[in-house]
Design an enzyme around this catalytic site. Structure first.
Site, mmCIF file in Angstrom:
data_model
loop_
_atom_site.group_PDB
_atom_site.id
_atom_site.type_symbol
_atom_site.label_atom_id
_atom_site.label_comp_id
_atom_site.label_asym_id
_atom_site.label_seq_id
_atom_site.Cartn_x
_atom_site.Cartn_y
_atom_site.Cartn_z
ATOM 1 N N ASP A 12 0.698 -1.344 0.213
ATOM 2 C CA ASP A 12 0.038 0.001 0.242
ATOM 3 C C ASP A 12 0.953 1.408 0.051
ATOM 4 O O ASP A 12 1.739 1.353 0.923
ATOM 5 C CB ASP A 12 -0.863 -0.164 1.112
ATOM 6 C CG ASP A 12 -1.993 -1.124 1.161
ATOM 7 O OD1 ASP A 12 -2.213 -1.653 0.169
ATOM 8 O OD2 ASP A 12 -2.563 -1.508 2.477
ATOM 9 N N ASN A 178 -19.202 -9.142 4.380
ATOM 10 C CA ASN A 178 -19.495 -7.986 5.196
ATOM 11 C C ASN A 178 -21.062 -7.772 4.863
ATOM 12 O O ASN A 178 -21.652 -8.459 3.959
ATOM 13 C CB ASN A 178 -18.581 -6.871 5.002
ATOM 14 C CG ASN A 178 -18.771 -6.235 3.568
ATOM 15 O OD1 ASN A 178 -19.392 -6.553 2.923
ATOM 16 N ND2 ASN A 178 -17.917 -5.417 3.310
ATOM 17 N N GLY A 206 -21.443 -5.411 14.639
ATOM 18 C CA GLY A 206 -21.088 -6.714 15.011
ATOM 19 C C GLY A 206 -21.027 -7.703 14.036
ATOM 20 O O GLY A 206 -20.902 -7.489 12.830
ATOM 21 N N ASP A 235 -10.664 -8.536 7.310
ATOM 22 C CA ASP A 235 -9.688 -9.284 7.388
ATOM 23 C C ASP A 235 -9.153 -9.862 8.532
ATOM 24 O O ASP A 235 -8.991 -11.140 8.855
ATOM 25 C CB ASP A 235 -8.583 -8.729 6.540
ATOM 26 C CG ASP A 235 -9.043 -8.667 5.075
ATOM 27 O OD1 ASP A 235 -9.845 -9.111 4.506
ATOM 28 O OD2 ASP A 235 -8.240 -7.580 4.525
#
Ligand code: ADP
Length: 289
Positions: A12, A178, A206, A235
C-alpha cells in the site's frame, strides 16, 4: 491444524493530499507512507498473530524482500510464496484528501499471475483450513484440491464479483462476507446457500455466524472502541475466526475472539501492520470484564 491461505500480497502506497487531483493535474503530496496490505496478507498476519500455524500461498516480484521479512516476523510460513521475475508485486496507490475521502488504483500484478503448480505446495489434510479471497488467480483449482483432501475452505467474497463467487461456491465450506457483500450474495443466490456456514460482519454492529447445516446461528456484538482506521477490520475478523476454528474453538468463542481482535485493530492506523497478537486480544477481553 494448519491454515493455508491462497492470498494476495499488496504494497500500500498512501499519499496524503489537500484535495484529490483532477484529470491533468500534478500535485505534491503532503506525506507518504508505505505499508503491507492485500486481503490475503492481512488475513495471514491476523491468523498467525492469533497463534495458529499459517502457510501463505502467493506470489510477488523479485524486489521488496521486506514484504517476506515482515510476513515472517508476524509468524507466517512464507515457503509457499514464489518470486516472479518481470512481474510487479501487487500494489495499491491510495490518495487520501484532508476530509479522509480516497481514490485508489489497484494493480494485481503477481497476485493474478500465480504459477499453476502453486496449490501443490500445500500439504492439505483433514483438519486443515484453506483461506481464500477474491484477489488472486487459481481460486477454483486450489479450493477443489483442498476439498478433495478433506480440508475446509473459508472464502471471503471480496472484492465482490458474482461470477467469481459462482465459480468457487461449490468448493466453499464457509463464506465470509460483510453486510454489503451479504446483500449482494442473497440477491444472486438466496439465503439458503449450499454450504456449511456463513459469517457476516456488520462493522460497528457486530457479526453473526450461521451454521447452515445445523440451523443454529450466533450473534456477536462489536466491542465499543474509538476507531481511527477500519481498513482491514474484516480481514482481521476473518483471520482470527479461522484461527479459532483451526484451534478447535466453537463458533461463539471464535466469534468473540475475532470481534475483540478487530476492535483492537481498528484503534490503530494501517491494515496488516495493525493486527493484534493473542496476548493483546486476551488483555483487551479481560479489561472488558
Ligand atoms: P469489512 O472491513 O470487511 O467491511 P466490517 O466493516 O464488517 O468488515 O468489520 C469487520 C468486524 O470488525 C466487525 O464485525 C466488528 O467486529 C469489527 N469492527 C469494524 N468496525 C468497528 C468499529 N468501529 N468498532 C468496533 N469494531 C469494529
Amino acid at each position: 491444524m494448519t491454515i493455508y491461505n491462497l492470498g494476495s500480497i499488496n504494497i500500500d502506497h498512501v499519499y496524503r493530499l489537500p484535495v484529490l487531483p483532477r484529470a491533468g493535474e500534478t500535485m505534491h503530496a503532503l506525506s507518504y507512507a508505505q505499508g503491507l496490505g492485500g486481503k490475503g496478507a492481512n488475513q495471514s498476519v491476523a491468523a498467525a498473530r492469533a497463534g495458529t500455524p499459517v502457510v501463505h500461498l502467493g506470489a510477488l516480484g523479485t524486489a521488496e524482500d521486506w514484504v517476506i521479512a515482515r510476513l515472517a516476523a508476524a509468524g507466517v510460513d512464507t515457503s509457499g510464496i514464489v518470486r516472479l521475475a518481470d512481474t510487479a508485486t501487487g500494489h495499491a496507490i491510495i490518495l487520501v484528501d484532508a476530509s479522509g475521502e480516497n481514490s485508489i488504483v489497484l494493480h494485481g500484478g503477481a497476485n493474478m499471475a500465480l504459477p499453476a503448480d502453486l496449490p501443490e505446495r500445500a500439504a492439505f489434510g483433514p483438519g486443515d483450513l484453506l483461506l481464500m479471497q477474491n484477489e488472486t488467480s487459481l481460486q477454483v483449482q486450489t479450493a477443489a484440491r483442498a476439498r478433495s483432501a478433506g480440508t475446509r475452505v473459508i472464502y471471503s467474497a471480496a472484492p465482490f464479483e458474482i461470477e467469481a463467487l459462482r465459480a468457487v461456491l461449490p468448493h466453499v465450506s464457509i463464506l465470509a462476507v460483510n453486510a454489503i457483500e451479504a446483500r449482494d450474495t442473497f440477491a444472486a443466490f438466496g439465503e439458503d446457500l449450499p454450504i456449511e456456514g456463513l459469517l457476516i460482519t456488520r462493522g460497528a454492529e457486530g457479526a453473526e455466524f450461521r451454521d447452515l447445516q445445523g440451523g443454529q446461528s450466533w450473534h456477536q456484538p462489536a466491542f465499543r472502541v474509538a476507531a481511527v482506521d477500519t481498513t482491514g477490520a474484516g480481514d482481521c475478523f476473518a483471520g482470527w475466526f479461522a484461527a479459532g476454528l483451526a484451534r478447535g474453538e466453537d463458533a461463539p468463542t471464535a466469534l468473540r475472539h475475532a470481534a475483540a481482535a478487530a476492535a483492537v485493530q481498528v484503534t490503530r492506523a494501517g491494515a496488516g501492520d495493525a493486527m493484534p497478537d493473542r496476548a493483546e486480544v486476551m488483555a483487551f477481553l479481560k479489561a472488558q470484564g
